[in-house]
Write an enzyme that holds these catalytic residues in place. Structure first.
Site, PDB file in Angstrom:
ATOM      1  N   MET A 130       0.846  -1.197   0.000  1.00  0.00           N
ATOM      2  CA  MET A 130       0.000   0.000   0.000  1.00  0.00           C
ATOM      3  C   MET A 130       0.875   1.238   0.000  1.00  0.00           C
ATOM      4  O   MET A 130       1.056   1.910   0.995  1.00  0.00           O
ATOM      5  CB  MET A 130      -0.916  -0.002   1.219  1.00  0.00           C
ATOM      6  CG  MET A 130      -1.998  -1.048   1.167  1.00  0.00           C
ATOM      7  SD  MET A 130      -3.125  -0.837   2.544  1.00  0.00           S
ATOM      8  CE  MET A 130      -4.296  -2.111   2.199  1.00  0.00           C
TER       9      MET A 130
ATOM     10  N   GLY B   8       8.208  -5.662   0.377  1.00  0.00           N
ATOM     11  CA  GLY B   8       7.739  -4.568   1.206  1.00  0.00           C
ATOM     12  C   GLY B   8       6.246  -4.469   1.435  1.00  0.00           C
ATOM     13  O   GLY B   8       5.800  -3.654   2.235  1.00  0.00           O
ATOM     14  N   ASP B   9       5.448  -5.299   0.745  1.00  0.00           N
ATOM     15  CA  ASP B   9       3.992  -5.169   0.922  1.00  0.00           C
ATOM     16  C   ASP B   9       3.278  -6.494   0.658  1.00  0.00           C
ATOM     17  O   ASP B   9       2.277  -6.538  -0.045  1.00  0.00           O
ATOM     18  CB  ASP B   9       3.457  -4.082  -0.013  1.00  0.00           C
ATOM     19  CG  ASP B   9       2.065  -3.586   0.404  1.00  0.00           C
ATOM     20  OD1 ASP B   9       1.659  -3.862   1.554  1.00  0.00           O
ATOM     21  OD2 ASP B   9       1.397  -2.941  -0.418  1.00  0.00           O
ATOM     22  N   LEU B  10       3.804  -7.569   1.238  1.00  0.00           N
ATOM     23  CA  LEU B  10       3.149  -8.874   1.076  1.00  0.00           C
ATOM     24  C   LEU B  10       1.985  -8.950   2.058  1.00  0.00           C
ATOM     25  O   LEU B  10       2.008  -9.666   3.054  1.00  0.00           O
ATOM     26  CB  LEU B  10       4.161 -10.006   1.303  1.00  0.00           C
ATOM     27  CG  LEU B  10       5.213 -10.162   0.195  1.00  0.00           C
ATOM     28  CD1 LEU B  10       6.276 -11.163   0.606  1.00  0.00           C
ATOM     29  CD2 LEU B  10       4.562 -10.575  -1.126  1.00  0.00           C
TER      30      LEU B  10
END
Length: 372
Positions: free
Chosen positions: A1, A224-226
């Site tokens: 996000m 960085g955004d799993l």
């Protein structure tokens, strides 16, 4: 996000194309006739699911990057090249459909008039599957997601050598976990309440106990955004009582940056807690999967509690700030907040030692038994 390139989400302009404009864009830039199109939810980019009349793969995601990140073509190049690299390495990652000019992306105007913004446009293969947010997770898939997170970071860090990779050094990027202290400038969005007090506590402890130890952590490239919306799964068994899942898709590489291996496992633990009916139990299964590929050092393990708390703080504070700027998108922006505040408060009520005990004891059981 993601929320903009550096630490100024307020300068960001989210694209606002209608479905007809988006379909015309696909035709003009990629030379494909759209049969069917619908908007997909997004944080600060604009995404459309499109079906075209081409042979072979006929479903794509049209991704229109926000105005600020669109000014960083090297960064988008790195993200897209990383997706292509991972796909070639056997990971379920999307790949770009080339423009009519043979490029992986194109900078296009979003509107008419002197003040119109330019947005980077890509057409990515559509990945089938169900977001983790829509299933009831079990130990098996949490372990697999932990393995996936470690495997992605490891192969990117060891083998991804594209020239654009230098753009992933994003020093002030607000979503990099090292930058939890930057939340100070957005905390006003919470108002004055018990939640703000906990976030302030997280930030202060982070400054004192995590920042000084960063140089001791192993550096890497982070996805960085799993999160639970960016990992797709399908069921590999017919059992309704005990479904076995496999990861069928990894989405959204817009938060990639240089960071540390321990950041990735902390981010995954935090997002897997969001929908879980027993959130404090989640971390041990994710950690066991991650450590089956990359065992953490004692110092890295010791930072996990504050790193998970720090990611909760980032997600909740930035969402509150961004929702003030874009009230029409508030429902999507505050998805995490529905349970996130409760989970962060619970972590601090239970305390670091007890939470770590649960995580580490669960992870330890995998050393004697294969995952379910």
């Amino acid at each position: 996000m993601s929320s903009g390139n550096d630490c100024q989400p307020q300068t960001l302009t989210k694209p606002a194309l209608g479905e007809r404009e988006a379909a015309e864009l696909v035709d003009r830039v990629f030379g494909l006739k759209v049969l069917w199109i619908r908007s997909l939810p997004s944080y600060d980019d604009q995404n459309f699911h499109v079906r075209v009349s081409a042979e072979g793969a006929d479903e794509y995601v049209l991704k229109i990057t926000n105005s600020e990140d669109s000014q960083e073509p090297d960064l988008i190049e790195a993200q897209t090249q990383a997706m292509m690299f991972l796909s070639a390495e056997g990971f379920p990652s999307a790949t770009p459909y080339l423009t009519k000019d043979g490029n992986i992306m194109s900078l296009e105007s979003g509107g008419t008039g002197p003040g119109s913004k330019k947005y980077m446009v890509r057409l990515l293969t559509y990945l089938p599957g169900t977001p983790v947010a829509k299933i009831t997770t079990n130990a098996q898939i949490l372990y697999e997601i932990g393995r996936l997170a470690a495997s992605v970071d490891k192969v990117l860090s060891e083998k991804f050598k594209h020239p654009s990779v230098k753009s992933l050094h994003r020093g002030q990027f607000i979503w990099n976990l090292a930058n939890v202290p930057l939340l100070d400038q957005y905390i006003y969005a919470l108002g004055q309440n018990k939640y703000r007090a906990v976030v302030e506590q997280v930030i202060e402890q982070f400054k004192g106990k995590v920042i000084p130890k960063l140089s001791n952590f192993r550096a890497c490239i982070n996805h960085g955004d799993l999160n639970d919306h960016n990992i797709l799964v399908d069921s590999s068994s017919a059992s309704l009582e005990n479904p076995q899942y496999r990861v069928s898709g990894i989405l959204d590489f817009s938060d990639m940056s240089y960071g540390y291996y321990v950041f990735e496992v902390a981010i995954v633990i935090m997002y897997m807690m969001i929908e879980s009916p027993d959130p404090l139990s989640v971390g041990g299964h994710v950690l066991a999967g991650f450590e089956s590929i990359l065992p953490l050092s004692a110092e890295e393990r010791g930072a996990l509690f504050l790193l998970v708390s720090g990611r909760f703080a980032q997600s909740l504070v930035i969402a509150a700030h961004t929702a003030l700027l874009y009230p029409e998108n508030k429902e999507y922006l505050t998805i995490t907040a529905k349970t996130g505040w409760k989970h962060l408060m619970t972590m601090f009520e239970v305390g670091q030692k007890a939470v770590e005990k649960t995580w580490f004891e669960t992870a330890q059981t995998y050393k004697y038994h294969a995952p379910a």
